[in-house]
Design an enzyme around this catalytic site. Structure first.
Site, PDB file in Angstrom:
ATOM      1  N   LYS A  29      -2.455  14.237 -45.218  1.00  0.00           N
ATOM      2  CA  LYS A  29      -2.722  15.562 -45.784  1.00  0.00           C
ATOM      3  C   LYS A  29      -2.433  15.625 -47.279  1.00  0.00           C
ATOM      4  CE  LYS A  29      -1.474  17.888 -41.443  1.00  0.00           C
ATOM      5  NZ  LYS A  29      -0.999  16.684 -40.726  1.00  0.00           N
ATOM      6  N   HIS A  56       7.859  15.636 -40.075  1.00  0.00           N
ATOM      7  CA  HIS A  56       7.069  16.027 -41.241  1.00  0.00           C
ATOM      8  C   HIS A  56       7.996  16.502 -42.358  1.00  0.00           C
ATOM      9  CE1 HIS A  56       3.232  16.056 -38.908  1.00  0.00           C
ATOM     10  NE2 HIS A  56       4.089  16.233 -37.923  1.00  0.00           N
ATOM     11  N   GLN A  89       2.635  20.852 -29.641  1.00  0.00           N
ATOM     12  CA  GLN A  89       2.364  19.468 -29.336  1.00  0.00           C
ATOM     13  C   GLN A  89       2.093  18.676 -30.636  1.00  0.00           C
ATOM     14  OE1 GLN A  89       2.163  17.887 -26.305  1.00  0.00           O
ATOM     15  NE2 GLN A  89       2.770  19.740 -25.224  1.00  0.00           N
ATOM     16  N   HIS A 129       7.998  11.574 -34.700  1.00  0.00           N
ATOM     17  CA  HIS A 129       7.880  11.545 -36.155  1.00  0.00           C
ATOM     18  C   HIS A 129       8.231  12.910 -36.723  1.00  0.00           C
ATOM     19  CE1 HIS A 129       3.977  12.780 -34.508  1.00  0.00           C
ATOM     20  NE2 HIS A 129       3.771  13.445 -35.631  1.00  0.00           N
TER      21      HIS A 129
END
Length: 350
Positions: free
Chosen positions: A196, A270, A261, A268
């Site tokens: 992103k 973010h 989800q 992981h």
């Protein structure tokens, strides 16, 4: 027969457009479905943010350092880079217009492109425009519907790309930080830029930390015994990331969160600049859960942790879990809650 080149530029040139999967005017992102060599492919194009020549920090009265954006006299800046102007209208002191700004691949690229090839039906569903619903996932629903799906998604090589990053050196040039030793494998993790992020503008900083532990797929697998491990991870991330970017971003300017989800079932985390509003629902309630909140919640959930908690989240109709049982369960939940069914025909607001 010689094999066709598979470098990024060659693949993009061979892309044959089929349809628009989604277009978002707010985030300036468009996802296109097509084919490359008769295999499905998805291109996601995102308009890049305005770039400044340099970002520095200057001390402020409270002892912190504040960002100073300068050198807008750069030839590619949003002022000096203007090549064409067209006025739309004006009213009193207000003016509106369109412009063409000088582009350069290194200093001012137009857009960031992501390519998935070959794309699976799951990828296509993920990027296709869809309706979303809020569902309450009980522990019983998780064990009956969600857990078998997760086990399926972890088999048949679907996480090979994750293992390539962790163990095979894939994307090694992009890795920001790596903490791994065979003696303490379960404490290891690495940090690299998320797809992103364009990798250039720190205001939109978006990183992902992937752990080496394989026993945790989602927050459902987190127990009270994992609490200290999460605290250590959180503190390491906040200590390491600012230094990786010359302290142009502070520890308290990092939004550290987990999705449920998640888009893939290897645990992981973010790491997002707090200035970044997020793309789609990436930092929205019903998707993102702050790591600090997860750590705090583990104090109250008992030894089994999140396995015993009902979790409410947003699920898209294109997600396989929707048709595998969540749609039916949501209908039952609404009935039990006494929520009336929506009429088949709605003529409008009165």
């Amino acid at each position: 027969m010689s094999q066709l080149p598979t470098d990024f530029a060659s693949l993009i040139k061979r892309f044959q457009f089929v349809s628009v999967l989604d277009s978002n005017p707010q985030t300036k992102v468009m996802s296109l479905l097509g084919t490359i060599d008769n295999k499905d492919a998805i291109i996601t194009a995102e308009k890049t943010h305005f770039l400044f020549d340099e970002t520095v920090r200057r001390p402020s009265q409270d002892g912190r350092s504040t960002p100073v954006l300068y050198n807008c006299e750069n030839e590619y800046s949003c002022i000096n880079g203007i090549q064409e102007l067209k006025e739309i209208t004006s009213n009193d002191i207000y003016y509106w217009g369109l412009s063409v700004i000088k582009q350069d691949m290194e200093s001012n690229p137009t857009a960031k492109l992501n390519l998935i090839w070959p794309a699976t039906p799951i990828h296509i569903k993920k990027y296709e425009q869809q309706n979303f619903h809020l569902v309450r996932e009980t522990p019983e629903m998780y064990k009956r519907i969600v857990q078998p799906y997760i086990e399926e998604m972890c088999n048949n090589g679907r996480l090979k790309w994750v293992n390539n990053i962790l163990y095979e050196g894939a994307e090694s040039e992009r890795v920001v930080y790596k903490d791994f030793s065979e003696e303490n494998k379960d404490d290891g993790f690495l940090i690299l830029p998320d797809m992103k992020w364009d990798g250039m503008n720190l205001d939109s900083l978006y990183l992902v930390a992937i752990v080496y532990r394989t026993d945790i797929k989602t927050i459902r697998d987190l127990r009270y015994s994992d609490r200290q491990w999460l605290i250590n991870l959180n503190n390491k991330i906040r200590s390491i990331v600012p230094g990786c970017y010359n302290y142009a971003v502070h520890p308290d300017e990092l939004r550290i969160l987990v999705h449920y989800q998640p888009s893939y079932y290897h645990f992981h985390i973010h790491i997002v600049n707090i200035k970044h509003p997020g793309l789609g629902n990436s930092i929205a309630a019903g998707k993102a859960i702050l790591l600090e909140d997860i750590i705090e919640m583990l104090n109250y959930l008992g030894p089994e942790g999140y396995m015993n908690k009902t979790i409410t989240y947003a699920i898209g109709e294109n997600h396989d879990l929707w048709k595998r049982g969540l749609e039916e369960e949501l209908t039952k939940q609404l009935e039990r809650d006494g929520i009336p069914k929506i009429p088949k025909i709605v003529n409008g607001f009165k």
